[in-house]
Design a protein around this motif. Structure first.
Motif, short mmCIF file in Angstrom:
data_model
loop_
_atom_site.label_atom_id
_atom_site.label_comp_id
_atom_site.label_asym_id
_atom_site.label_seq_id
_atom_site.Cartn_x
_atom_site.Cartn_y
_atom_site.Cartn_z
N TRP A 1 0.78 -1.14 0.04
CA TRP A 1 -0.21 0.01 -0.01
C TRP A 1 0.84 1.48 -0.12
N ARG A 2 1.92 1.15 0.58
CA ARG A 2 2.94 2.42 0.81
C ARG A 2 3.32 2.62 -0.69
N ILE A 3 3.54 2.14 -1.29
CA ILE A 3 4.24 2.25 -2.89
C ILE A 3 2.95 2.55 -3.67
N ARG A 4 1.89 1.87 -3.80
CA ARG A 4 0.53 2.05 -4.63
C ARG A 4 -0.07 3.43 -4.12
N PHE A 5 0.09 3.93 -2.97
CA PHE A 5 -0.88 5.22 -2.60
C PHE A 5 0.11 6.23 -2.15
N GLY A 6 1.37 6.12 -2.49
CA GLY A 6 2.26 7.09 -2.04
C GLY A 6 2.23 8.37 -2.32
N ASP A 7 1.66 8.45 -3.78
CA ASP A 7 1.42 9.83 -4.18
C ASP A 7 0.14 10.38 -3.67
N ALA A 8 -0.92 9.57 -3.47
CA ALA A 8 -2.11 9.86 -2.76
C ALA A 8 -1.85 10.31 -1.18
N TYR A 9 -0.80 9.66 -0.46
CA TYR A 9 -0.70 10.25 0.96
C TYR A 9 0.08 11.65 0.81
N ARG A 10 0.80 11.77 0.02
CA ARG A 10 1.53 12.96 -0.23
C ARG A 10 0.45 14.17 -0.61
N ALA A 11 -0.42 13.97 -1.59
CA ALA A 11 -1.44 14.78 -1.90
C ALA A 11 -2.36 14.92 -0.75
N GLU A 12 -2.83 13.88 -0.08
CA GLU A 12 -3.65 14.10 1.16
C GLU A 12 -2.83 15.10 2.21
N ILE A 13 -1.76 14.87 2.43
CA ILE A 13 -0.99 15.80 3.66
C ILE A 13 -0.83 17.30 3.05
N GLN A 14 -0.48 17.43 1.59
CA GLN A 14 -0.37 18.52 1.12
C GLN A 14 -1.83 19.32 1.23
N ASP A 15 -2.88 18.74 0.94
CA ASP A 15 -4.26 19.35 0.76
C ASP A 15 -4.63 19.70 2.15
N TRP A 16 -4.38 18.85 3.32
CA TRP A 16 -4.56 19.11 4.76
C TRP A 16 -3.52 20.45 5.04
N ILE A 17 -2.30 20.73 4.66
CA ILE A 17 -1.73 21.83 5.10
C ILE A 17 -2.23 22.98 4.33
N ASN A 18 -2.56 23.07 3.12
CA ASN A 18 -3.22 24.10 2.40
C ASN A 18 -4.43 24.46 2.93
N GLY A 19 -5.17 23.44 3.46
CA GLY A 19 -6.33 23.80 3.95
C GLY A 19 -6.35 24.53 5.60
N ILE A 20 -5.20 24.22 6.12
CA ILE A 20 -5.08 24.85 7.47
C ILE A 20 -4.43 26.36 7.04
N HIS A 21 -3.69 26.51 5.99
CA HIS A 21 -3.26 27.91 5.52
C HIS A 21 -4.48 28.72 5.07
N ALA A 22 -5.50 28.07 4.45
CA ALA A 22 -6.56 28.80 3.98
C ALA A 22 -7.64 28.79 4.96
N GLY A 23 -7.54 28.27 6.17
CA GLY A 23 -8.64 28.23 6.94
C GLY A 23 -9.85 27.57 6.77
N GLU A 24 -9.67 26.47 5.86
CA GLU A 24 -10.72 25.59 5.45
C GLU A 24 -10.52 24.11 5.95
N SER A 25 -11.60 23.49 5.98
CA SER A 25 -11.61 21.95 6.31
C SER A 25 -11.92 21.25 5.04
N ARG A 26 -11.05 20.33 4.73
CA ARG A 26 -10.97 19.48 3.61
C ARG A 26 -10.98 18.38 3.76
N GLY A 27 -11.25 17.06 2.81
CA GLY A 27 -11.02 15.64 2.97
C GLY A 27 -12.34 15.32 3.71
N ALA A 28 -11.98 13.71 4.10
CA ALA A 28 -12.90 13.23 4.80
C ALA A 28 -13.25 13.75 6.44
N ASN A 29 -14.29 13.89 6.75
CA ASN A 29 -14.54 14.76 8.03
C ASN A 29 -15.08 13.66 9.07
#
Ligand code: NAP
Length: 337
Positions: free
Chosen positions: A273-301
């Motif tokens: 799973w680490r290899i298969r979803f490596g890009d997805a995990y990276r995108a998830e963390i980037q989106d979470w950080i971007n959301g915090i910068h923007a003051g928005e909640s994103r992803g699964a709640n």
């Protein structure tokens, strides 16, 4: 927050926690790791030294540290709800690995606490929502390219699992990803679940049903079949196809590369799973950080986390009883609209 780095504290430095430390520190922008905790103190200390963070003596110290703006929880699932509640009390955004909690009651406590706090602070680590292939499938469905969804076929195959892995864990650890993905793709709740174990692989431990076929049914009657096969041996293989009234959409190729030689085509599969979803995990963390910068909640709640646990627990009952089990979830609060 917009011009500063988000200072992240991480609790649990095992498989995925250590990966998240590296992602937050080195693979995404706008963040750094400032504090870590793991009951395996040497593991936390070693990682902290690598990324210039401090290893603290307890999880609450990480959550309440003045140099921590946001928290990732990657400890075992049984600790998730209590730690998430502590993040809500501290008013800090939190990315909690799946599951939000192993029981529906604990998930409900988190949902209630977040609403009482009046701010969406919790994201649950369902990273398939950030996978390019799944996003294309959702776009195709939402744009009407395949008409109305009728049936979804999923396969979730792991090369192997430790002997401690149980038939129930196939639901709570593996199929929970398909449960969240199905809810997200279809935009509907799952209302019924059935689990069938047919002919079994000789490669599984005697106590484990493997493979198992899970049939989820959505509110509008869409059937979602999930083959979960955790001793598939040949590689890590996740597939998904939505059959619609006017067409089909599916995940693209998962191959890591191929070569042709001696009149044969050889394909390299992801090993895990680490290899298969490596890009997805990276995108998830980037989106979470971007959301915090923007003051928005994103992803699964939190509400998504609650629903996924409710279906996974119903699937566990279906494994144990062999019966079709109805799923009931509380209506979605407007807070999560
Ligand atoms: P893991 O390798 O066992 O790591 C968990 C770490 O937390 C270990 O270092 C463990 O130490 C430590 N720990 C134990 N009790 C703790 C506590 N009370 N507070 C803080 N740390 C504690 O497990 P993992 O595979 O990383 O999984 C961790 C979580 O991530 C699970 O909930 C799992 O379901 C989730 N996960 C999600 C995905 C995904 O695809 N989204 C993938 C993998 C895992 P010891 O080893 O000493 O017990």
């Amino acid at each position: 927050m917009s011009n500063q780095l988000v200072r992240v504290g991480i609790i649990g430095c095992g498989n995925i926690g250590a990966d998240h430390v590296d992602r937050v520190a080195n693979q995404v922008s706008g963040s750094r790791v400032t504090a870590l905790f793991d009951v395996a103190t040497e593991r936390a200390q070693e990682l902290a030294t690598k990324v210039g963070a401090v290893a603290l003596a307890t999880a609450p110290e990480v959550i309440n540290h003045p140099d921590v703006d946001a928290v990732i929880i990657a400890s075992p699932g049984e600790f998730h709800a209590a730690l998430t509640l502590e993040c809500i009390a501290a008013g800090k955004p939190v990315l909690c690995e799946k599951p939000l909690a192993p029981t529906v009651e604990e998930c409900e406590t988190v949902v209630a606490a977040e609403q009482a706090a009046g701010r969406r602070l919790v994201q649950v680590g369902f990273m398939r929502r950030n996978d390019v292939g799944y996003r294309h499938m959702k776009e195709n469905l939402d744009r009407g390219n395949i008409g109305e969804a009728l049936i979804v076929h999923c396969e979730h195959r792991n090369p192997d699992v430790p002997d401690s892995f149980t038939s129930e864990m196939s639901m709570t650890d593996s199929v929970i990803h398909e449960i969240d993905t199905a809810r997200w793709l279809l935009g509907e709740e799952i209302v019924r679940v059935r689990v069938i174990a047919g002919k079994q692989t000789p490669n599984a431990a005697p106590h484990l049903n493997d493979p198992q076929l899970v049939i989820l049914e959505s509110e509008s009657g869409v059937l979602v079949s999930v083959e979960v096969f955790v001793n598939a041996k040949y590689g890590y293989d996740v597939r998904c196809e939505i059959v619609g009234s006017n067409g089909v959409t599916s995940l693209g190729s998962q191959d890591l590369g191929q070569y042709v030689s001696n009149i044969q085509r050889n394909v390299t599969m992801p090993a895990n799973w680490r290899i298969r979803f490596g890009d997805a995990y990276r995108a998830e963390i980037q989106d979470w950080i971007n959301g915090i910068h923007a003051g928005e909640s994103r992803g699964a709640n939190s509400y998504d986390g609650l629903c996924a646990t409710a279906v996974a627990q119903a699937a566990v009952r279906a494994v144990k009883t062999g019966q079709t089990v109805n799923v009931t979830v509380p209506e979605k609060p407007a807070f999560y609209a």
